[in-house]
Design a protein around this motif. Structure first.
Motif, PDB file in Angstrom:
ATOM      1  N   LYS A   1      21.287  46.188   4.532  1.00 53.19           N
ATOM      2  CA  LYS A   1      20.624  45.718   3.318  1.00 53.19           C
ATOM      3  C   LYS A   1      19.825  44.443   3.579  1.00 53.19           C
ATOM      4  O   LYS A   1      18.849  44.170   2.890  1.00 53.19           O
ATOM      5  CB  LYS A   1      21.649  45.482   2.213  1.00 53.19           C
ATOM      6  N   ASN A   2      20.262  43.628   4.563  1.00 52.65           N
ATOM      7  CA  ASN A   2      19.507  42.419   4.903  1.00 52.65           C
ATOM      8  C   ASN A   2      18.099  42.754   5.380  1.00 52.65           C
ATOM      9  O   ASN A   2      17.173  41.970   5.165  1.00 52.65           O
ATOM     10  CB  ASN A   2      20.219  41.629   6.001  1.00 52.65           C
ATOM     11  N   LEU A   3      17.953  43.904   6.043  1.00 52.52           N
ATOM     12  CA  LEU A   3      16.682  44.280   6.653  1.00 52.52           C
ATOM     13  C   LEU A   3      15.853  45.217   5.784  1.00 52.52           C
ATOM     14  O   LEU A   3      14.657  45.390   6.022  1.00 52.52           O
ATOM     15  CB  LEU A   3      16.944  44.963   8.007  1.00 52.52           C
ATOM     16  N   LEU A   4      16.485  45.808   4.783  1.00 53.99           N
ATOM     17  CA  LEU A   4      15.838  46.861   4.016  1.00 53.99           C
ATOM     18  C   LEU A   4      14.587  46.367   3.294  1.00 53.99           C
ATOM     19  O   LEU A   4      13.641  47.126   3.056  1.00 53.99           O
ATOM     20  CB  LEU A   4      16.835  47.443   3.006  1.00 53.99           C
ATOM     21  N   ARG A   5      14.558  45.074   2.965  1.00 53.84           N
ATOM     22  CA  ARG A   5      13.425  44.518   2.218  1.00 53.84           C
ATOM     23  C   ARG A   5      12.105  44.641   2.986  1.00 53.84           C
ATOM     24  O   ARG A   5      11.022  44.678   2.388  1.00 53.84           O
ATOM     25  CB  ARG A   5      13.701  43.048   1.899  1.00 53.84           C
ATOM     26  N   VAL A   6      12.192  44.705   4.313  1.00 53.11           N
ATOM     27  CA  VAL A   6      10.974  44.739   5.130  1.00 53.11           C
ATOM     28  C   VAL A   6      10.185  46.028   4.896  1.00 53.11           C
ATOM     29  O   VAL A   6       8.958  46.018   4.820  1.00 53.11           O
ATOM     30  CB  VAL A   6      11.323  44.611   6.629  1.00 53.11           C
TER      31      VAL A   6
ATOM     32  N   ASP B   1       2.679  46.176  -7.026  1.00 45.48           N
ATOM     33  CA  ASP B   1       1.528  45.306  -7.292  1.00 45.48           C
ATOM     34  C   ASP B   1       1.942  43.842  -7.415  1.00 45.48           C
ATOM     35  O   ASP B   1       1.194  43.012  -7.934  1.00 45.48           O
ATOM     36  CB  ASP B   1       0.816  45.747  -8.571  1.00 45.48           C
ATOM     37  N   ASP B   2       3.131  43.494  -6.899  1.00 47.07           N
ATOM     38  CA  ASP B   2       3.621  42.117  -6.965  1.00 47.07           C
ATOM     39  C   ASP B   2       2.833  41.238  -5.995  1.00 47.07           C
ATOM     40  O   ASP B   2       2.639  41.613  -4.845  1.00 47.07           O
ATOM     41  CB  ASP B   2       5.118  42.084  -6.615  1.00 47.07           C
ATOM     42  N   ILE B   3       2.388  40.080  -6.466  1.00 52.01           N
ATOM     43  CA  ILE B   3       1.605  39.196  -5.596  1.00 52.01           C
ATOM     44  C   ILE B   3       2.511  38.380  -4.672  1.00 52.01           C
ATOM     45  O   ILE B   3       2.023  37.771  -3.719  1.00 52.01           O
ATOM     46  CB  ILE B   3       0.726  38.238  -6.424  1.00 52.01           C
ATOM     47  N   ASP B   4       3.816  38.350  -4.926  1.00 51.01           N
ATOM     48  CA  ASP B   4       4.750  37.623  -4.062  1.00 51.01           C
ATOM     49  C   ASP B   4       4.886  38.305  -2.708  1.00 51.01           C
ATOM     50  O   ASP B   4       4.781  39.527  -2.598  1.00 51.01           O
ATOM     51  CB  ASP B   4       6.130  37.528  -4.706  1.00 51.01           C
ATOM     52  N   SER B   5       5.148  37.512  -1.686  1.00 45.44           N
ATOM     53  CA  SER B   5       5.388  38.062  -0.357  1.00 45.44           C
ATOM     54  C   SER B   5       6.697  38.837  -0.343  1.00 45.44           C
ATOM     55  O   SER B   5       7.692  38.409  -0.927  1.00 45.44           O
ATOM     56  CB  SER B   5       5.445  36.922   0.662  1.00 45.44           C
ATOM     57  N   ILE B   6       6.721  39.971   0.354  1.00 45.70           N
ATOM     58  CA  ILE B   6       7.966  40.721   0.480  1.00 45.70           C
ATOM     59  C   ILE B   6       8.910  40.023   1.452  1.00 45.70           C
ATOM     60  O   ILE B   6      10.120  40.251   1.434  1.00 45.70           O
ATOM     61  CB  ILE B   6       7.719  42.172   0.962  1.00 45.70           C
TER      62      ILE B   6
ATOM     63  N   SER C   1       9.527  34.492  -4.254  1.00 45.22           N
ATOM     64  CA  SER C   1      10.035  33.304  -4.937  1.00 45.22           C
ATOM     65  C   SER C   1      11.198  33.635  -5.863  1.00 45.22           C
ATOM     66  O   SER C   1      12.066  32.792  -6.094  1.00 45.22           O
ATOM     67  CB  SER C   1       8.906  32.658  -5.754  1.00 45.22           C
ATOM     68  N   HIS C   2      11.250  34.837  -6.395  1.00 41.21           N
ATOM     69  CA  HIS C   2      12.297  35.152  -7.365  1.00 41.21           C
ATOM     70  C   HIS C   2      13.612  35.561  -6.691  1.00 41.21           C
ATOM     71  O   HIS C   2      14.586  35.831  -7.378  1.00 41.21           O
ATOM     72  CB  HIS C   2      11.826  36.268  -8.297  1.00 41.21           C
TER      73      HIS C   2
ATOM     74  N   ASN D   1      16.745  34.351   0.751  1.00 36.71           N
ATOM     75  CA  ASN D   1      15.683  34.238   1.742  1.00 36.71           C
ATOM     76  C   ASN D   1      16.183  33.794   3.113  1.00 36.71           C
ATOM     77  O   ASN D   1      15.740  34.305   4.137  1.00 36.71           O
ATOM     78  CB  ASN D   1      14.604  33.271   1.244  1.00 36.71           C
ATOM     79  N   THR D   2      17.090  32.817   3.147  1.00 40.98           N
ATOM     80  CA  THR D   2      17.595  32.341   4.439  1.00 40.98           C
ATOM     81  C   THR D   2      18.287  33.465   5.187  1.00 40.98           C
ATOM     82  O   THR D   2      18.092  33.643   6.392  1.00 40.98           O
ATOM     83  CB  THR D   2      18.573  31.173   4.231  1.00 40.98           C
ATOM     84  N   LEU D   3      19.104  34.241   4.496  1.00 42.21           N
ATOM     85  CA  LEU D   3      19.809  35.359   5.122  1.00 42.21           C
ATOM     86  C   LEU D   3      18.817  36.393   5.648  1.00 42.21           C
ATOM     87  O   LEU D   3      18.949  36.878   6.772  1.00 42.21           O
ATOM     88  CB  LEU D   3      20.766  35.997   4.115  1.00 42.21           C
TER      89      LEU D   3
END
Length: 288
Positions: free
Chosen positions: A147-152, A161-166, A170-171, A176-178
């Motif tokens: 699950k730590n890697l799944l976000r990639v 269409d989210d402007i935030d970086s994957i 920010s939310h 993020n550190t993990l």
């Protein structure tokens, strides 16, 4: 290169029969009109990945489980994973070397009977389980999970269409550190777990308080001891301490002299006894 790809996703139904979607290597695109099942396919994949959703289907769909078949990029064979709706276990059938068939738990539990499903996914991408990575700014560690890697590479459709970086949204700053630690491990192979974990603020505060309490207690003990000594000194009020010491010293000196004299007398008596014993021995010889 280590990795895997999804060959087939099957929605299982004992009542109306299975429905499936087949994939190939490389880019796969599913297109269709609204409410035709595209989201359901994504939900089924997430469900097999270990997603917490207990029901990836609509109530009217009448499906009771999901089966997914994956193949390795660099090893022969394939893996079939089957999860029933409402259960936190996955039945795995594997023909890939190094990955055992059996029942796996969705979540890691210490001393559990079944291994965690995390082991399957990590081995598929060439990582052995039990890797520990840094989880926060205090360098505390945590087990690396799928699950730590799944976000990639797995993005929820609501964030297309989210402007935030994957990589660093920010939310989700708490994770993020993990996540960045996991990504850094993939890139460099380093876990940075050799760095000692730093104390939490509350632990530091508690430690400082403990030291403060200890010092204060020692100061109080010293004050109590001082008071007790002052009370004991009242016994000697009106007494010439130096004269008492001189008298005691003189008595000790007199006693020492008596001891020395007694030792000298003992030596003389011992010499006399030895002379008498020698004369007795000579008399015995003459008598014989």
């Amino acid at each position: 290169m280590a990795g895997f790809y999804i060959k087939k996703v099957i929605a299982n139904s004992a009542e109306k029969g299975d429905a499936s979607v087949t994939f190939g290597t490389g880019l796969n695109i599913i297109q269709g009109r609204s409410d035709s099942g595209k989201t359901c396919v994504a939900n089924c994949i997430d469900f097999i990945y270990g997603g917490s959703m207990s029901k990836p289907f609509k109530d009217s769909a009448k499906y009771d489980g999901v089966t997914m078949i994956v193949a390795s990029n660099d090893k022969p064979g394939e893996i079939t994973l089957r999860r029933t709706v409402g259960k936190n276990q996955v039945d795995v059938t594997s023909t890939i070397s190094g990955i055992d068939s059996g029942t796996y738990d969705i979540n890691y539990k210490k001393n559990a009977k079944n291994p965690p499903l995390n082991d399957v996914w990590l081995r598929l991408i060439g990582i052995e389980p039990e890797v520990m990575i840094v989880t926060n700014a205090r360098f505390e560690t945590k087990r690396l999970t799928w699950k730590n890697l799944l976000r990639v590479f797995y993005l929820d459709e609501g964030r297309v269409d989210d402007i935030d970086s994957i990589v660093e949204p920010s939310h989700r700053y708490m994770e993020n550190t993990l996540f960045l630690s996991a990504l850094l491990y993939l890139i460099t192979g380093r876990t940075f777990t050799e760095t000692d974990a730093q104390e939490k603020k509350e632990i530091k505060k508690a430690r400082r308080k403990a030291v403060k309490d200890y010092v204060n207690q020692k100061i109080q003990n010293a004050a109590d001891r001082k008071k007790k000594l002052e009370e004991d000194l009242h016994i000697f009020e009106g007494v010439d301490v130096e004269a008492q010491i001189a008298e005691a010293t003189a008595a000790l000196e007199e006693t020492r002299k008596k001891i020395d004299q007694a030792l000298e007398d003992s030596k003389k008596i011992l010499a006399a006894i030895l002379d008498d014993e020698q004369q007795i021995a000579e008399c015995n010889v003459l008598l014989n």
